[in-house]
Motif scaffolding. Sequence first.
Motif, PDB file in Angstrom:
ATOM      1  N   UNK A   8       0.836  -1.190   0.000  1.00 50.74           N
ATOM      2  CA  UNK A   8       0.000   0.000   0.000  1.00 50.74           C
ATOM      3  C   UNK A   8       0.871   1.240   0.000  1.00 50.74           C
ATOM      4  N   UNK A   9       0.430   2.275  -0.726  1.00 45.84           N
ATOM      5  CA  UNK A   9       1.250   3.479  -0.870  1.00 45.84           C
ATOM      6  C   UNK A   9       0.438   4.747  -0.606  1.00 45.84           C
ATOM      7  N   UNK A  10      -0.543   4.652   0.271  1.00 49.64           N
ATOM      8  CA  UNK A  10      -1.367   5.824   0.565  1.00 49.64           C
ATOM      9  C   UNK A  10      -0.568   6.863   1.349  1.00 49.64           C
ATOM     10  N   UNK A  11      -1.048   8.120   1.281  1.00 49.07           N
ATOM     11  CA  UNK A  11      -0.427   9.189   2.061  1.00 49.07           C
ATOM     12  C   UNK A  11      -0.683   9.000   3.553  1.00 49.07           C
ATOM     13  N   UNK A  12      -1.738   8.254   3.891  1.00 50.04           N
ATOM     14  CA  UNK A  12      -2.129   8.104   5.287  1.00 50.04           C
ATOM     15  C   UNK A  12      -1.357   6.993   5.985  1.00 50.04           C
ATOM     16  N   UNK A  13      -1.085   5.896   5.265  1.00 47.47           N
ATOM     17  CA  UNK A  13      -0.428   4.747   5.911  1.00 47.47           C
ATOM     18  C   UNK A  13       0.852   4.335   5.184  1.00 47.47           C
ATOM     19  N   UNK A  14       0.726   3.908   3.948  1.00 47.71           N
ATOM     20  CA  UNK A  14       1.848   3.273   3.266  1.00 47.71           C
ATOM     21  C   UNK A  14       3.110   4.116   3.199  1.00 47.71           C
ATOM     22  N   UNK A  15       2.996   5.324   2.681  1.00 44.15           N
ATOM     23  CA  UNK A  15       4.185   6.171   2.514  1.00 44.15           C
ATOM     24  C   UNK A  15       4.822   6.552   3.846  1.00 44.15           C
ATOM     25  N   UNK A  16       4.040   7.095   4.814  1.00 38.81           N
ATOM     26  CA  UNK A  16       4.695   7.460   6.076  1.00 38.81           C
ATOM     27  C   UNK A  16       5.246   6.261   6.829  1.00 38.81           C
ATOM     28  N   UNK A  17       4.581   5.120   6.764  1.00 39.92           N
ATOM     29  CA  UNK A  17       5.076   3.953   7.484  1.00 39.92           C
ATOM     30  C   UNK A  17       6.394   3.469   6.889  1.00 39.92           C
ATOM     31  N   UNK A  18       6.482   3.457   5.570  1.00 38.23           N
ATOM     32  CA  UNK A  18       7.742   3.071   4.933  1.00 38.23           C
ATOM     33  C   UNK A  18       8.870   4.011   5.359  1.00 38.23           C
ATOM     34  N   UNK A  19       8.564   5.306   5.429  1.00 37.40           N
ATOM     35  CA  UNK A  19       9.571   6.275   5.871  1.00 37.40           C
ATOM     36  C   UNK A  19      10.012   6.021   7.308  1.00 37.40           C
ATOM     37  N   UNK A  20       9.063   5.694   8.174  1.00 39.63           N
ATOM     38  CA  UNK A  20       9.407   5.425   9.573  1.00 39.63           C
ATOM     39  C   UNK A  20      10.258   4.158   9.702  1.00 39.63           C
ATOM     40  N   UNK A  21       9.932   3.148   8.927  1.00 37.54           N
ATOM     41  CA  UNK A  21      10.648   1.879   9.042  1.00 37.54           C
ATOM     42  C   UNK A  21      12.091   1.973   8.571  1.00 37.54           C
ATOM     43  N   UNK A  22      12.384   2.873   7.646  1.00 34.89           N
ATOM     44  CA  UNK A  22      13.761   2.963   7.143  1.00 34.89           C
ATOM     45  C   UNK A  22      14.625   3.926   7.950  1.00 34.89           C
ATOM     46  N   UNK A  23      14.011   4.694   8.839  1.00 30.85           N
ATOM     47  CA  UNK A  23      14.784   5.705   9.549  1.00 30.85           C
ATOM     48  C   UNK A  23      15.743   5.095  10.564  1.00 30.85           C
ATOM     49  N   UNK A  24      16.831   5.810  10.783  1.00 30.74           N
ATOM     50  CA  UNK A  24      17.837   5.384  11.764  1.00 30.74           C
ATOM     51  C   UNK A  24      17.342   5.783  13.148  1.00 30.74           C
ATOM     52  N   UNK A  25      16.443   4.962  13.675  1.00 32.57           N
ATOM     53  CA  UNK A  25      15.757   5.284  14.924  1.00 32.57           C
ATOM     54  C   UNK A  25      15.137   4.009  15.476  1.00 32.57           C
TER      55      UNK A  25
END
Length: 297
Positions: free
Chosen positions: A164-181
């Motif tokens: 999923x690549x929605x602005x609400x879930x898919x995109x932000x979640x992918x960004x969070x998962x790749x972050x150095x955090x």
Amino acid sequence: MTEIIDGNAVASEIRSEISGCVETLTEAGVTPGLATVLMSDDPASETYVSMKQQDCEEVGINGIHVEIEPDAPSEELFETIDRLNDDPEVHGILVQLPVPDHVDKRAVIRAIDPAKDVDGFHPENVGRLVAGDARFKPCTPHGVQKLLEAYEIDTEGADAVVVGRSDIVGKPLANLLIQKAPQGNATTTVCHSRTDDLAAKTSTADIVIAAAGVPELIDGSMLKEGATVIDVGVNRVDADTDKGYKLVGDVDYESAKSVAGAITPVPGGVGPMTRAMLLYNTVAAASDHHDIEIELP
């Protein structure tokens, strides 16, 4: 034995801790305020807003609700947002989507003060999230992270697939998962409706997050043995029930449960977490605005 990830239990714990944060703010003379705005007669939207207001009452947040007729001019909605932006008693603003066709959804999101945008959808907040300096994490992706944390599912070095690549879930979640955090550092693949051979991607993943909005898109044959499966989807399908339908996720739960190491049910998985993280963001907004230190969960 497959572990069932209980979103209701985790959300209840988070709400309890949020209540403590609200008490700290109240003792300092600040009552967090969340304004919900509904411009729809959709029963599902009405129910969802009502549940959010009930959540506010439960933890001590001041809930303000505004209803606008769906056929009202768009200016009425924008004037309402302007008024709430200027209201010092309001720390968070949520305009329930979808809005009517004659209203520009993106303009609505841009109209909300970024410091009160507790959904995390304003372009400024999206940019801060991508840059690794989030003011507010969007509620559903943040809720997914909290579930993974609660069940000690390590994302560091894991292969994660977000469907999923929605602005609400898919995109932000992918960004969070790749972050150095924390709850990040995953090797993340984003799949969607145009992905060729989806099963080839999901079957090698340690973590599969389904957020495509397609009923039972992913079944057990598409999963790696022992994978963690987070099902964000909530879909109505026809069924022989009193209501004439039942709720299912984007994952075929029964077949996936026989393969997965851990899995969220639908309902009772991600949904309660989304609501809990809205309270979290509202309290964070009040804390930041008044520069009062609190310890959020």
